[in-house]
Enzyme design. Structure first.
Site, PDB file in Angstrom:
ATOM      1  N   GLU A 195       0.838  -1.203   0.000  1.00 29.74           N
ATOM      2  CA  GLU A 195       0.000   0.000   0.000  1.00 29.74           C
ATOM      3  C   GLU A 195       0.877   1.259   0.000  1.00 29.74           C
ATOM      4  OE1 GLU A 195      -2.485   0.038   3.485  1.00 29.74           O
ATOM      5  OE2 GLU A 195      -3.692   1.742   2.788  1.00 29.74           O
ATOM      6  N   LYS A 237      -8.921   2.921  -2.628  1.00 29.13           N
ATOM      7  CA  LYS A 237      -9.325   2.251  -1.384  1.00 29.13           C
ATOM      8  C   LYS A 237     -10.728   2.680  -0.979  1.00 29.13           C
ATOM      9  CE  LYS A 237      -7.245   1.331   3.180  1.00 29.13           C
ATOM     10  NZ  LYS A 237      -6.039   1.643   3.986  1.00 29.13           N
ATOM     11  N   CYS A 286      -5.713  -3.174   1.739  1.00 35.07           N
ATOM     12  CA  CYS A 286      -5.703  -3.284   3.207  1.00 35.07           C
ATOM     13  C   CYS A 286      -7.099  -3.356   3.857  1.00 35.07           C
ATOM     14  CB  CYS A 286      -4.877  -2.143   3.786  1.00 35.07           C
ATOM     15  SG  CYS A 286      -4.091  -2.570   5.355  1.00 35.07           S
TER      16      CYS A 286
END
Lengths: 565, 565
Positions: free
Chosen positions: B44, B118, B154
């Protein structure tokens, strides 16, 4: 024709102090009833104090707040105030997720009557509410003796849509908002413009009740008000003091009758007062009755000492002159004059013998030797703090903190830094303003926020000069080596502060700063200094997090917190 | 039958260092291509470093990151790697709101090819992402040589619903997740359980690529892995080191063939290594080559010195013994022994003459006199830091920090505190583990994270004892007055640490603590100490915020930040 009298209870609460906050609510509710109010409204999270940060996550605290709200409802009724509608802010729990909510409740007829949960949770700048609270998803309109009262909490009126839009569709007689809106220079106008827009949107007057007082590094300025649908100001409470404002709503009138409009302070007085109130409340809420600080003869420590004297009286200020071999006689005299002007305790602690003792072991040179002087002073200030139970106040200004132009564990020591958000040029402006006010008769402790007694002009200042002129006029110097000037290391403050204001306060990037007309060398110098000083502004050591919950990044509690289980 | 080789590039980036991070991506991309990979995936926000906090809000930084991603794509193609699919994390911009996004991009054929933003933005514990980023609202499935690769970042796999649920409905051959998941004791199992669940949900193997290395007070442990739909571990990279893992996907197979599974370290070694890596990376990324610290002869400073020696070699550790009139001979010997064992520089700086110099002016008593000793030591440690360019490391442990059992500006000084998240009892355990490892042949600097050379056992320790047994066995004392013991002021550590673990690490409230079986007196004592020590853990003075944007609450930048415009 229906008339309803609203009381705007602009009060100063303390985070975690459920007992103290409840007592204060009782007191203002009685006062409101005595003045014939049908409704008394208190600020956001009145009962718990605000902002409560991660204290909201503690279930025992939420239970205690709930119990206290019920106690308060019962007590109000027992006191003959069951008919009054008492609107208070508190913390609730979303039982589905077991997460806290930022809640408004109405105490009436001995019960906790109605609830509304804040919808928009700000999570920018100083706000961490999305992190802490579950969002409410309902709009609430109260029926109070036939009057339709829409309610909202703070951020709910700062964003379009949400509960206010729904309230506008349903139609109300008045929109009541309870707020914990921190002070910022110039925010008074922003709030009024916004509130006028919302009053027009819901086609009803808007009542804005704000918190007052200091809580850790926030200051709430009060300045509660009522605005009509056409933007007419109908009521305004004074800034920086507790106050009960009155607004009479007439639901049959196209426009409401204006009441009392408090005057606005001038901009220098406003900022000075905000700093004094922050310090005064930090001391009161953390049980400090006196302060100690180093008095160098420079403008920063002089202004901070003046603020401290205005906050708690000169006799509770302990100034310590700590001259070194590089301190000028002028500086020593200026420090002594300042202490005399404000009626402070004044001690002289020369650091040369201590410096020599360290140097006989360490033989430091250059910046290390300069820092040593500042750190010896830090040790002395903390010794006064520890031995006399005084709050050590740091005297750093925003320009030097921004650029890292200070010694960590040296001049930066202290529990509270009254001018840490004032640029150096603003420090000079406020010093000049304070002297003008002194010349016009405002003695030490003569600000409106202290005592609140009519005509209290404070303790007269000799010759009407509070801050020695010399401290204002002389070129700034840390006096850590012969002939040192701040301008050896930093751009001149007039230029530096304009860059800092643009870079920090207006969030301009490098390209913006160049477009602002600053030269590339200055821009790069200032940006490099500011970005590198981050660790110094934090002071505490970083360290690896190895457990699921640790301090710092995980656990964010207010420093000022009176909650004791 | 379609086969595709994935390389898991578990690398150590630095926040703001676009050049350095890009070079590292190039290096690992070449390595991956050399090993025949079709896809290489990085963690990330690889290009920017992670977490970048408010640096993401700077538009110039986002533009620079975008330029660097394009440079990288061009450079990869010029290097003959245009066919390779290079998956990297970076920062993007949501052009509607002008807010940053946490973005995944694919570099291929010389262009920045595909993007995914994200979706779930964590805003609890150490995470502030909702504060910083705009959330993505699309799910993305890449077609790579006929293989359907779902992607996620994530938190997207830590919450139900969102992009993973959509990917599950669309169907994929593999789910690739890129992560910046900070280390916590025991988190390895939590991650694997979660990933197994998601692999089952999307009915495809899941690739989990994690960042490694220290960034400010977070440590990323790596430990990247691949898990099959039935929970079978297919690949696991070692913890705490950079690594290129390989996973061969066979889309026609019902179950994949397992590859290399790295062994897990034992729990003490794991925590010890996390602390050493945090310190090592903090030093490297902030350009420190050596440390200085006070060596008291106690266990805390001994363990920290051992960690520092393991991180950067004993010759880069400067231990300073600063005995007072209350220091025992045993303590002085233990400090000297420790320094000798790890090959550190060792100076003795008695503080009695300095203490006497201060006392001749200040005549302090009680706690003020005790704090004075600690602050004189703080001044000396900082003098070493300033004059030799060393990082001052603080030696406080979590138990004493939690309870405020330390002197602000005294033993708490330093830029990094390697054991600030370790309870005292854990400090003893890790010291014992390090001695066992030394006895088994692990010399100074012999941890796997240093050097990565095969069979590097470090510099042998004399007699196989690294930390003097006496430092481990003797009752803890601050030695600030005759006969003082920590247990005069605190519950015994064995009890204290169990309460602290429950109260802080497991967030138990008072009722929970009583239900845990702790007695009411201990619970109330510990809660009071912990809640009141908040200001000491922060150290920097609070001060009133008076402008729209200030430091601290408004401006949250990483300390470690290599971005230079």
């Amino acid at each position: 024709m229906t008339q309803l009298r609203f009381a705007l209870a602009q009060i100063d609460t303390c985070v975690g102090d459920l007992d103290g906050n409840a007592e204060r609510i009782m007191r203002y509710a009685r006062l409101a009833a005595h003045q014939g109010a049908g409704v008394v409204a208190f600020p956001e999270m009145t009962l718990t104090g605000y902002p409560i940060e991660d204290l909201a996550l503690r279930a025992t605290f939420r239970r205690a707040a709930w119990d206290k709200a019920n106690w308060l409802a019962t007590e109000l009724e027992a006191d003959g105030l069951g008919d009054l509608y008492v609107v208070v802010g508190t913390v609730g729990t979303d039982h589905a997720s077991d997460r806290p909510r930022n809640r408004l409740v109405v105490l009436h007829d001995g019960t906790v009557w109605a609830g509304y949960d804040k919808h928009f949770l700000p999570n920018y700048g100083v706000f961490d509410e999305f992190r802490i609270f579950a969002a409410g998803d309902k709009a609430t309109v109260l029926d109070i003796d036939g009057v339709r009262v829409g309610v909202a909490i703070c951020e709910d009126i700062w964003q379009d849509g949400g509960p206010v839009a729904r309230i506008a569709r349903e139609g109300v007689d008045v929109l009541l908002t309870i707020n914990g809106s921190p002070y910022e220079e110039g925010k008074t106008h922003t709030r009024l413009d916004l509130a006028s827009r919302r009053a027009a949107e819901v086609n009803a007057p808007l009542i804005y009740v704000n918190q007052v007082g200091g809580q850790d590094d926030l200051v709430f300025d009060g300045g509660s008000f009522v605005v009509d649908t056409d933007g007419t100001l109908l009521e305004r409470s004074p800034m920086f003091v507790e106050h009960l404002g009155i607004f009479d709503l007439d639901t049959s009138a196209a426009h409401q009758t204006p009441g009392v409009i408090a005057a606005q302070p001038d901009p220098d007085e406003e900022v000075y007062t905000a700093c004094v109130l922050g310090l005064k409340d930090y001391m009161a809420k953390n049980r400090f009755s006196g302060v100690c600080l180093g008095l160098s003869g420079g403008i920063d420590s002089a202004l901070v000492a003046a603020m401290a004297a205005d906050a708690v009286g000169g006799s509770n200020v302990h100034g310590i002159s700590m001259p070194s071999m590089y301190s000028s006689d002028g500086s020593k005299d200026d420090a002594a004059d300042l202490a005399a002007n404000i009626g402070a305790h004044y001690d002289v602690q020369p650091i040369e013998p201590l410096f020599n003792a360290f140097q006989s072991q360490l033989s430091l040179e250059g910046v290390a030797a300069e820092n040593l002087q500042a750190r010896i002073r830090g040790v002395i200030v903390m010794a006064y703090s520890n031995s006399k139970g005084l709050l050590a106040v740091a005297t750093g200004n925003k320009s030097e903190l921004a650029c890292g132009y200070s010694t960590i564990y040296g001049d930066a020591v202290g529990g509270y830094a009254p001018i840490k958000d004032l640029l150096k040029t603003r420090v000079w402006e406020l010093a000049r303003w304070r002297n003008r006010a002194a010349a016009a008769g405002m003695g030490v402790g003569g600000l409106s926020i202290v005592g609140n007694e009519e005509g209290n002009a404070g303790v007269p200042v000799p010759d009407g000069v509070m801050i020695p002129i010399n401290s204002i006029l002389k070129p700034p110097s840390a006096e850590l080596r012969p002939g040192q000037k701040d301008s050896d290391s930093l751009p001149e403050y007039e230029l530096l502060d304009r860059v800092l204001a643009a870079y920090i306060e207006h969030a301009h990037g490098r390209a913006d700063l160049l477009a602002d007309g600053f030269d590339v060398h200055t821009v790069d110098t200032v940006m490099r200094l500011v970005d590198r000083a981050e660790w110094k502004r934090r002071q505490y050591p970083l360290g690896p997090k190895v457990t699921a919950l640790a301090f710092g990044r995980d656990r964010r509690l207010p420093v000022t917190n009176a909650f004791r289980e």
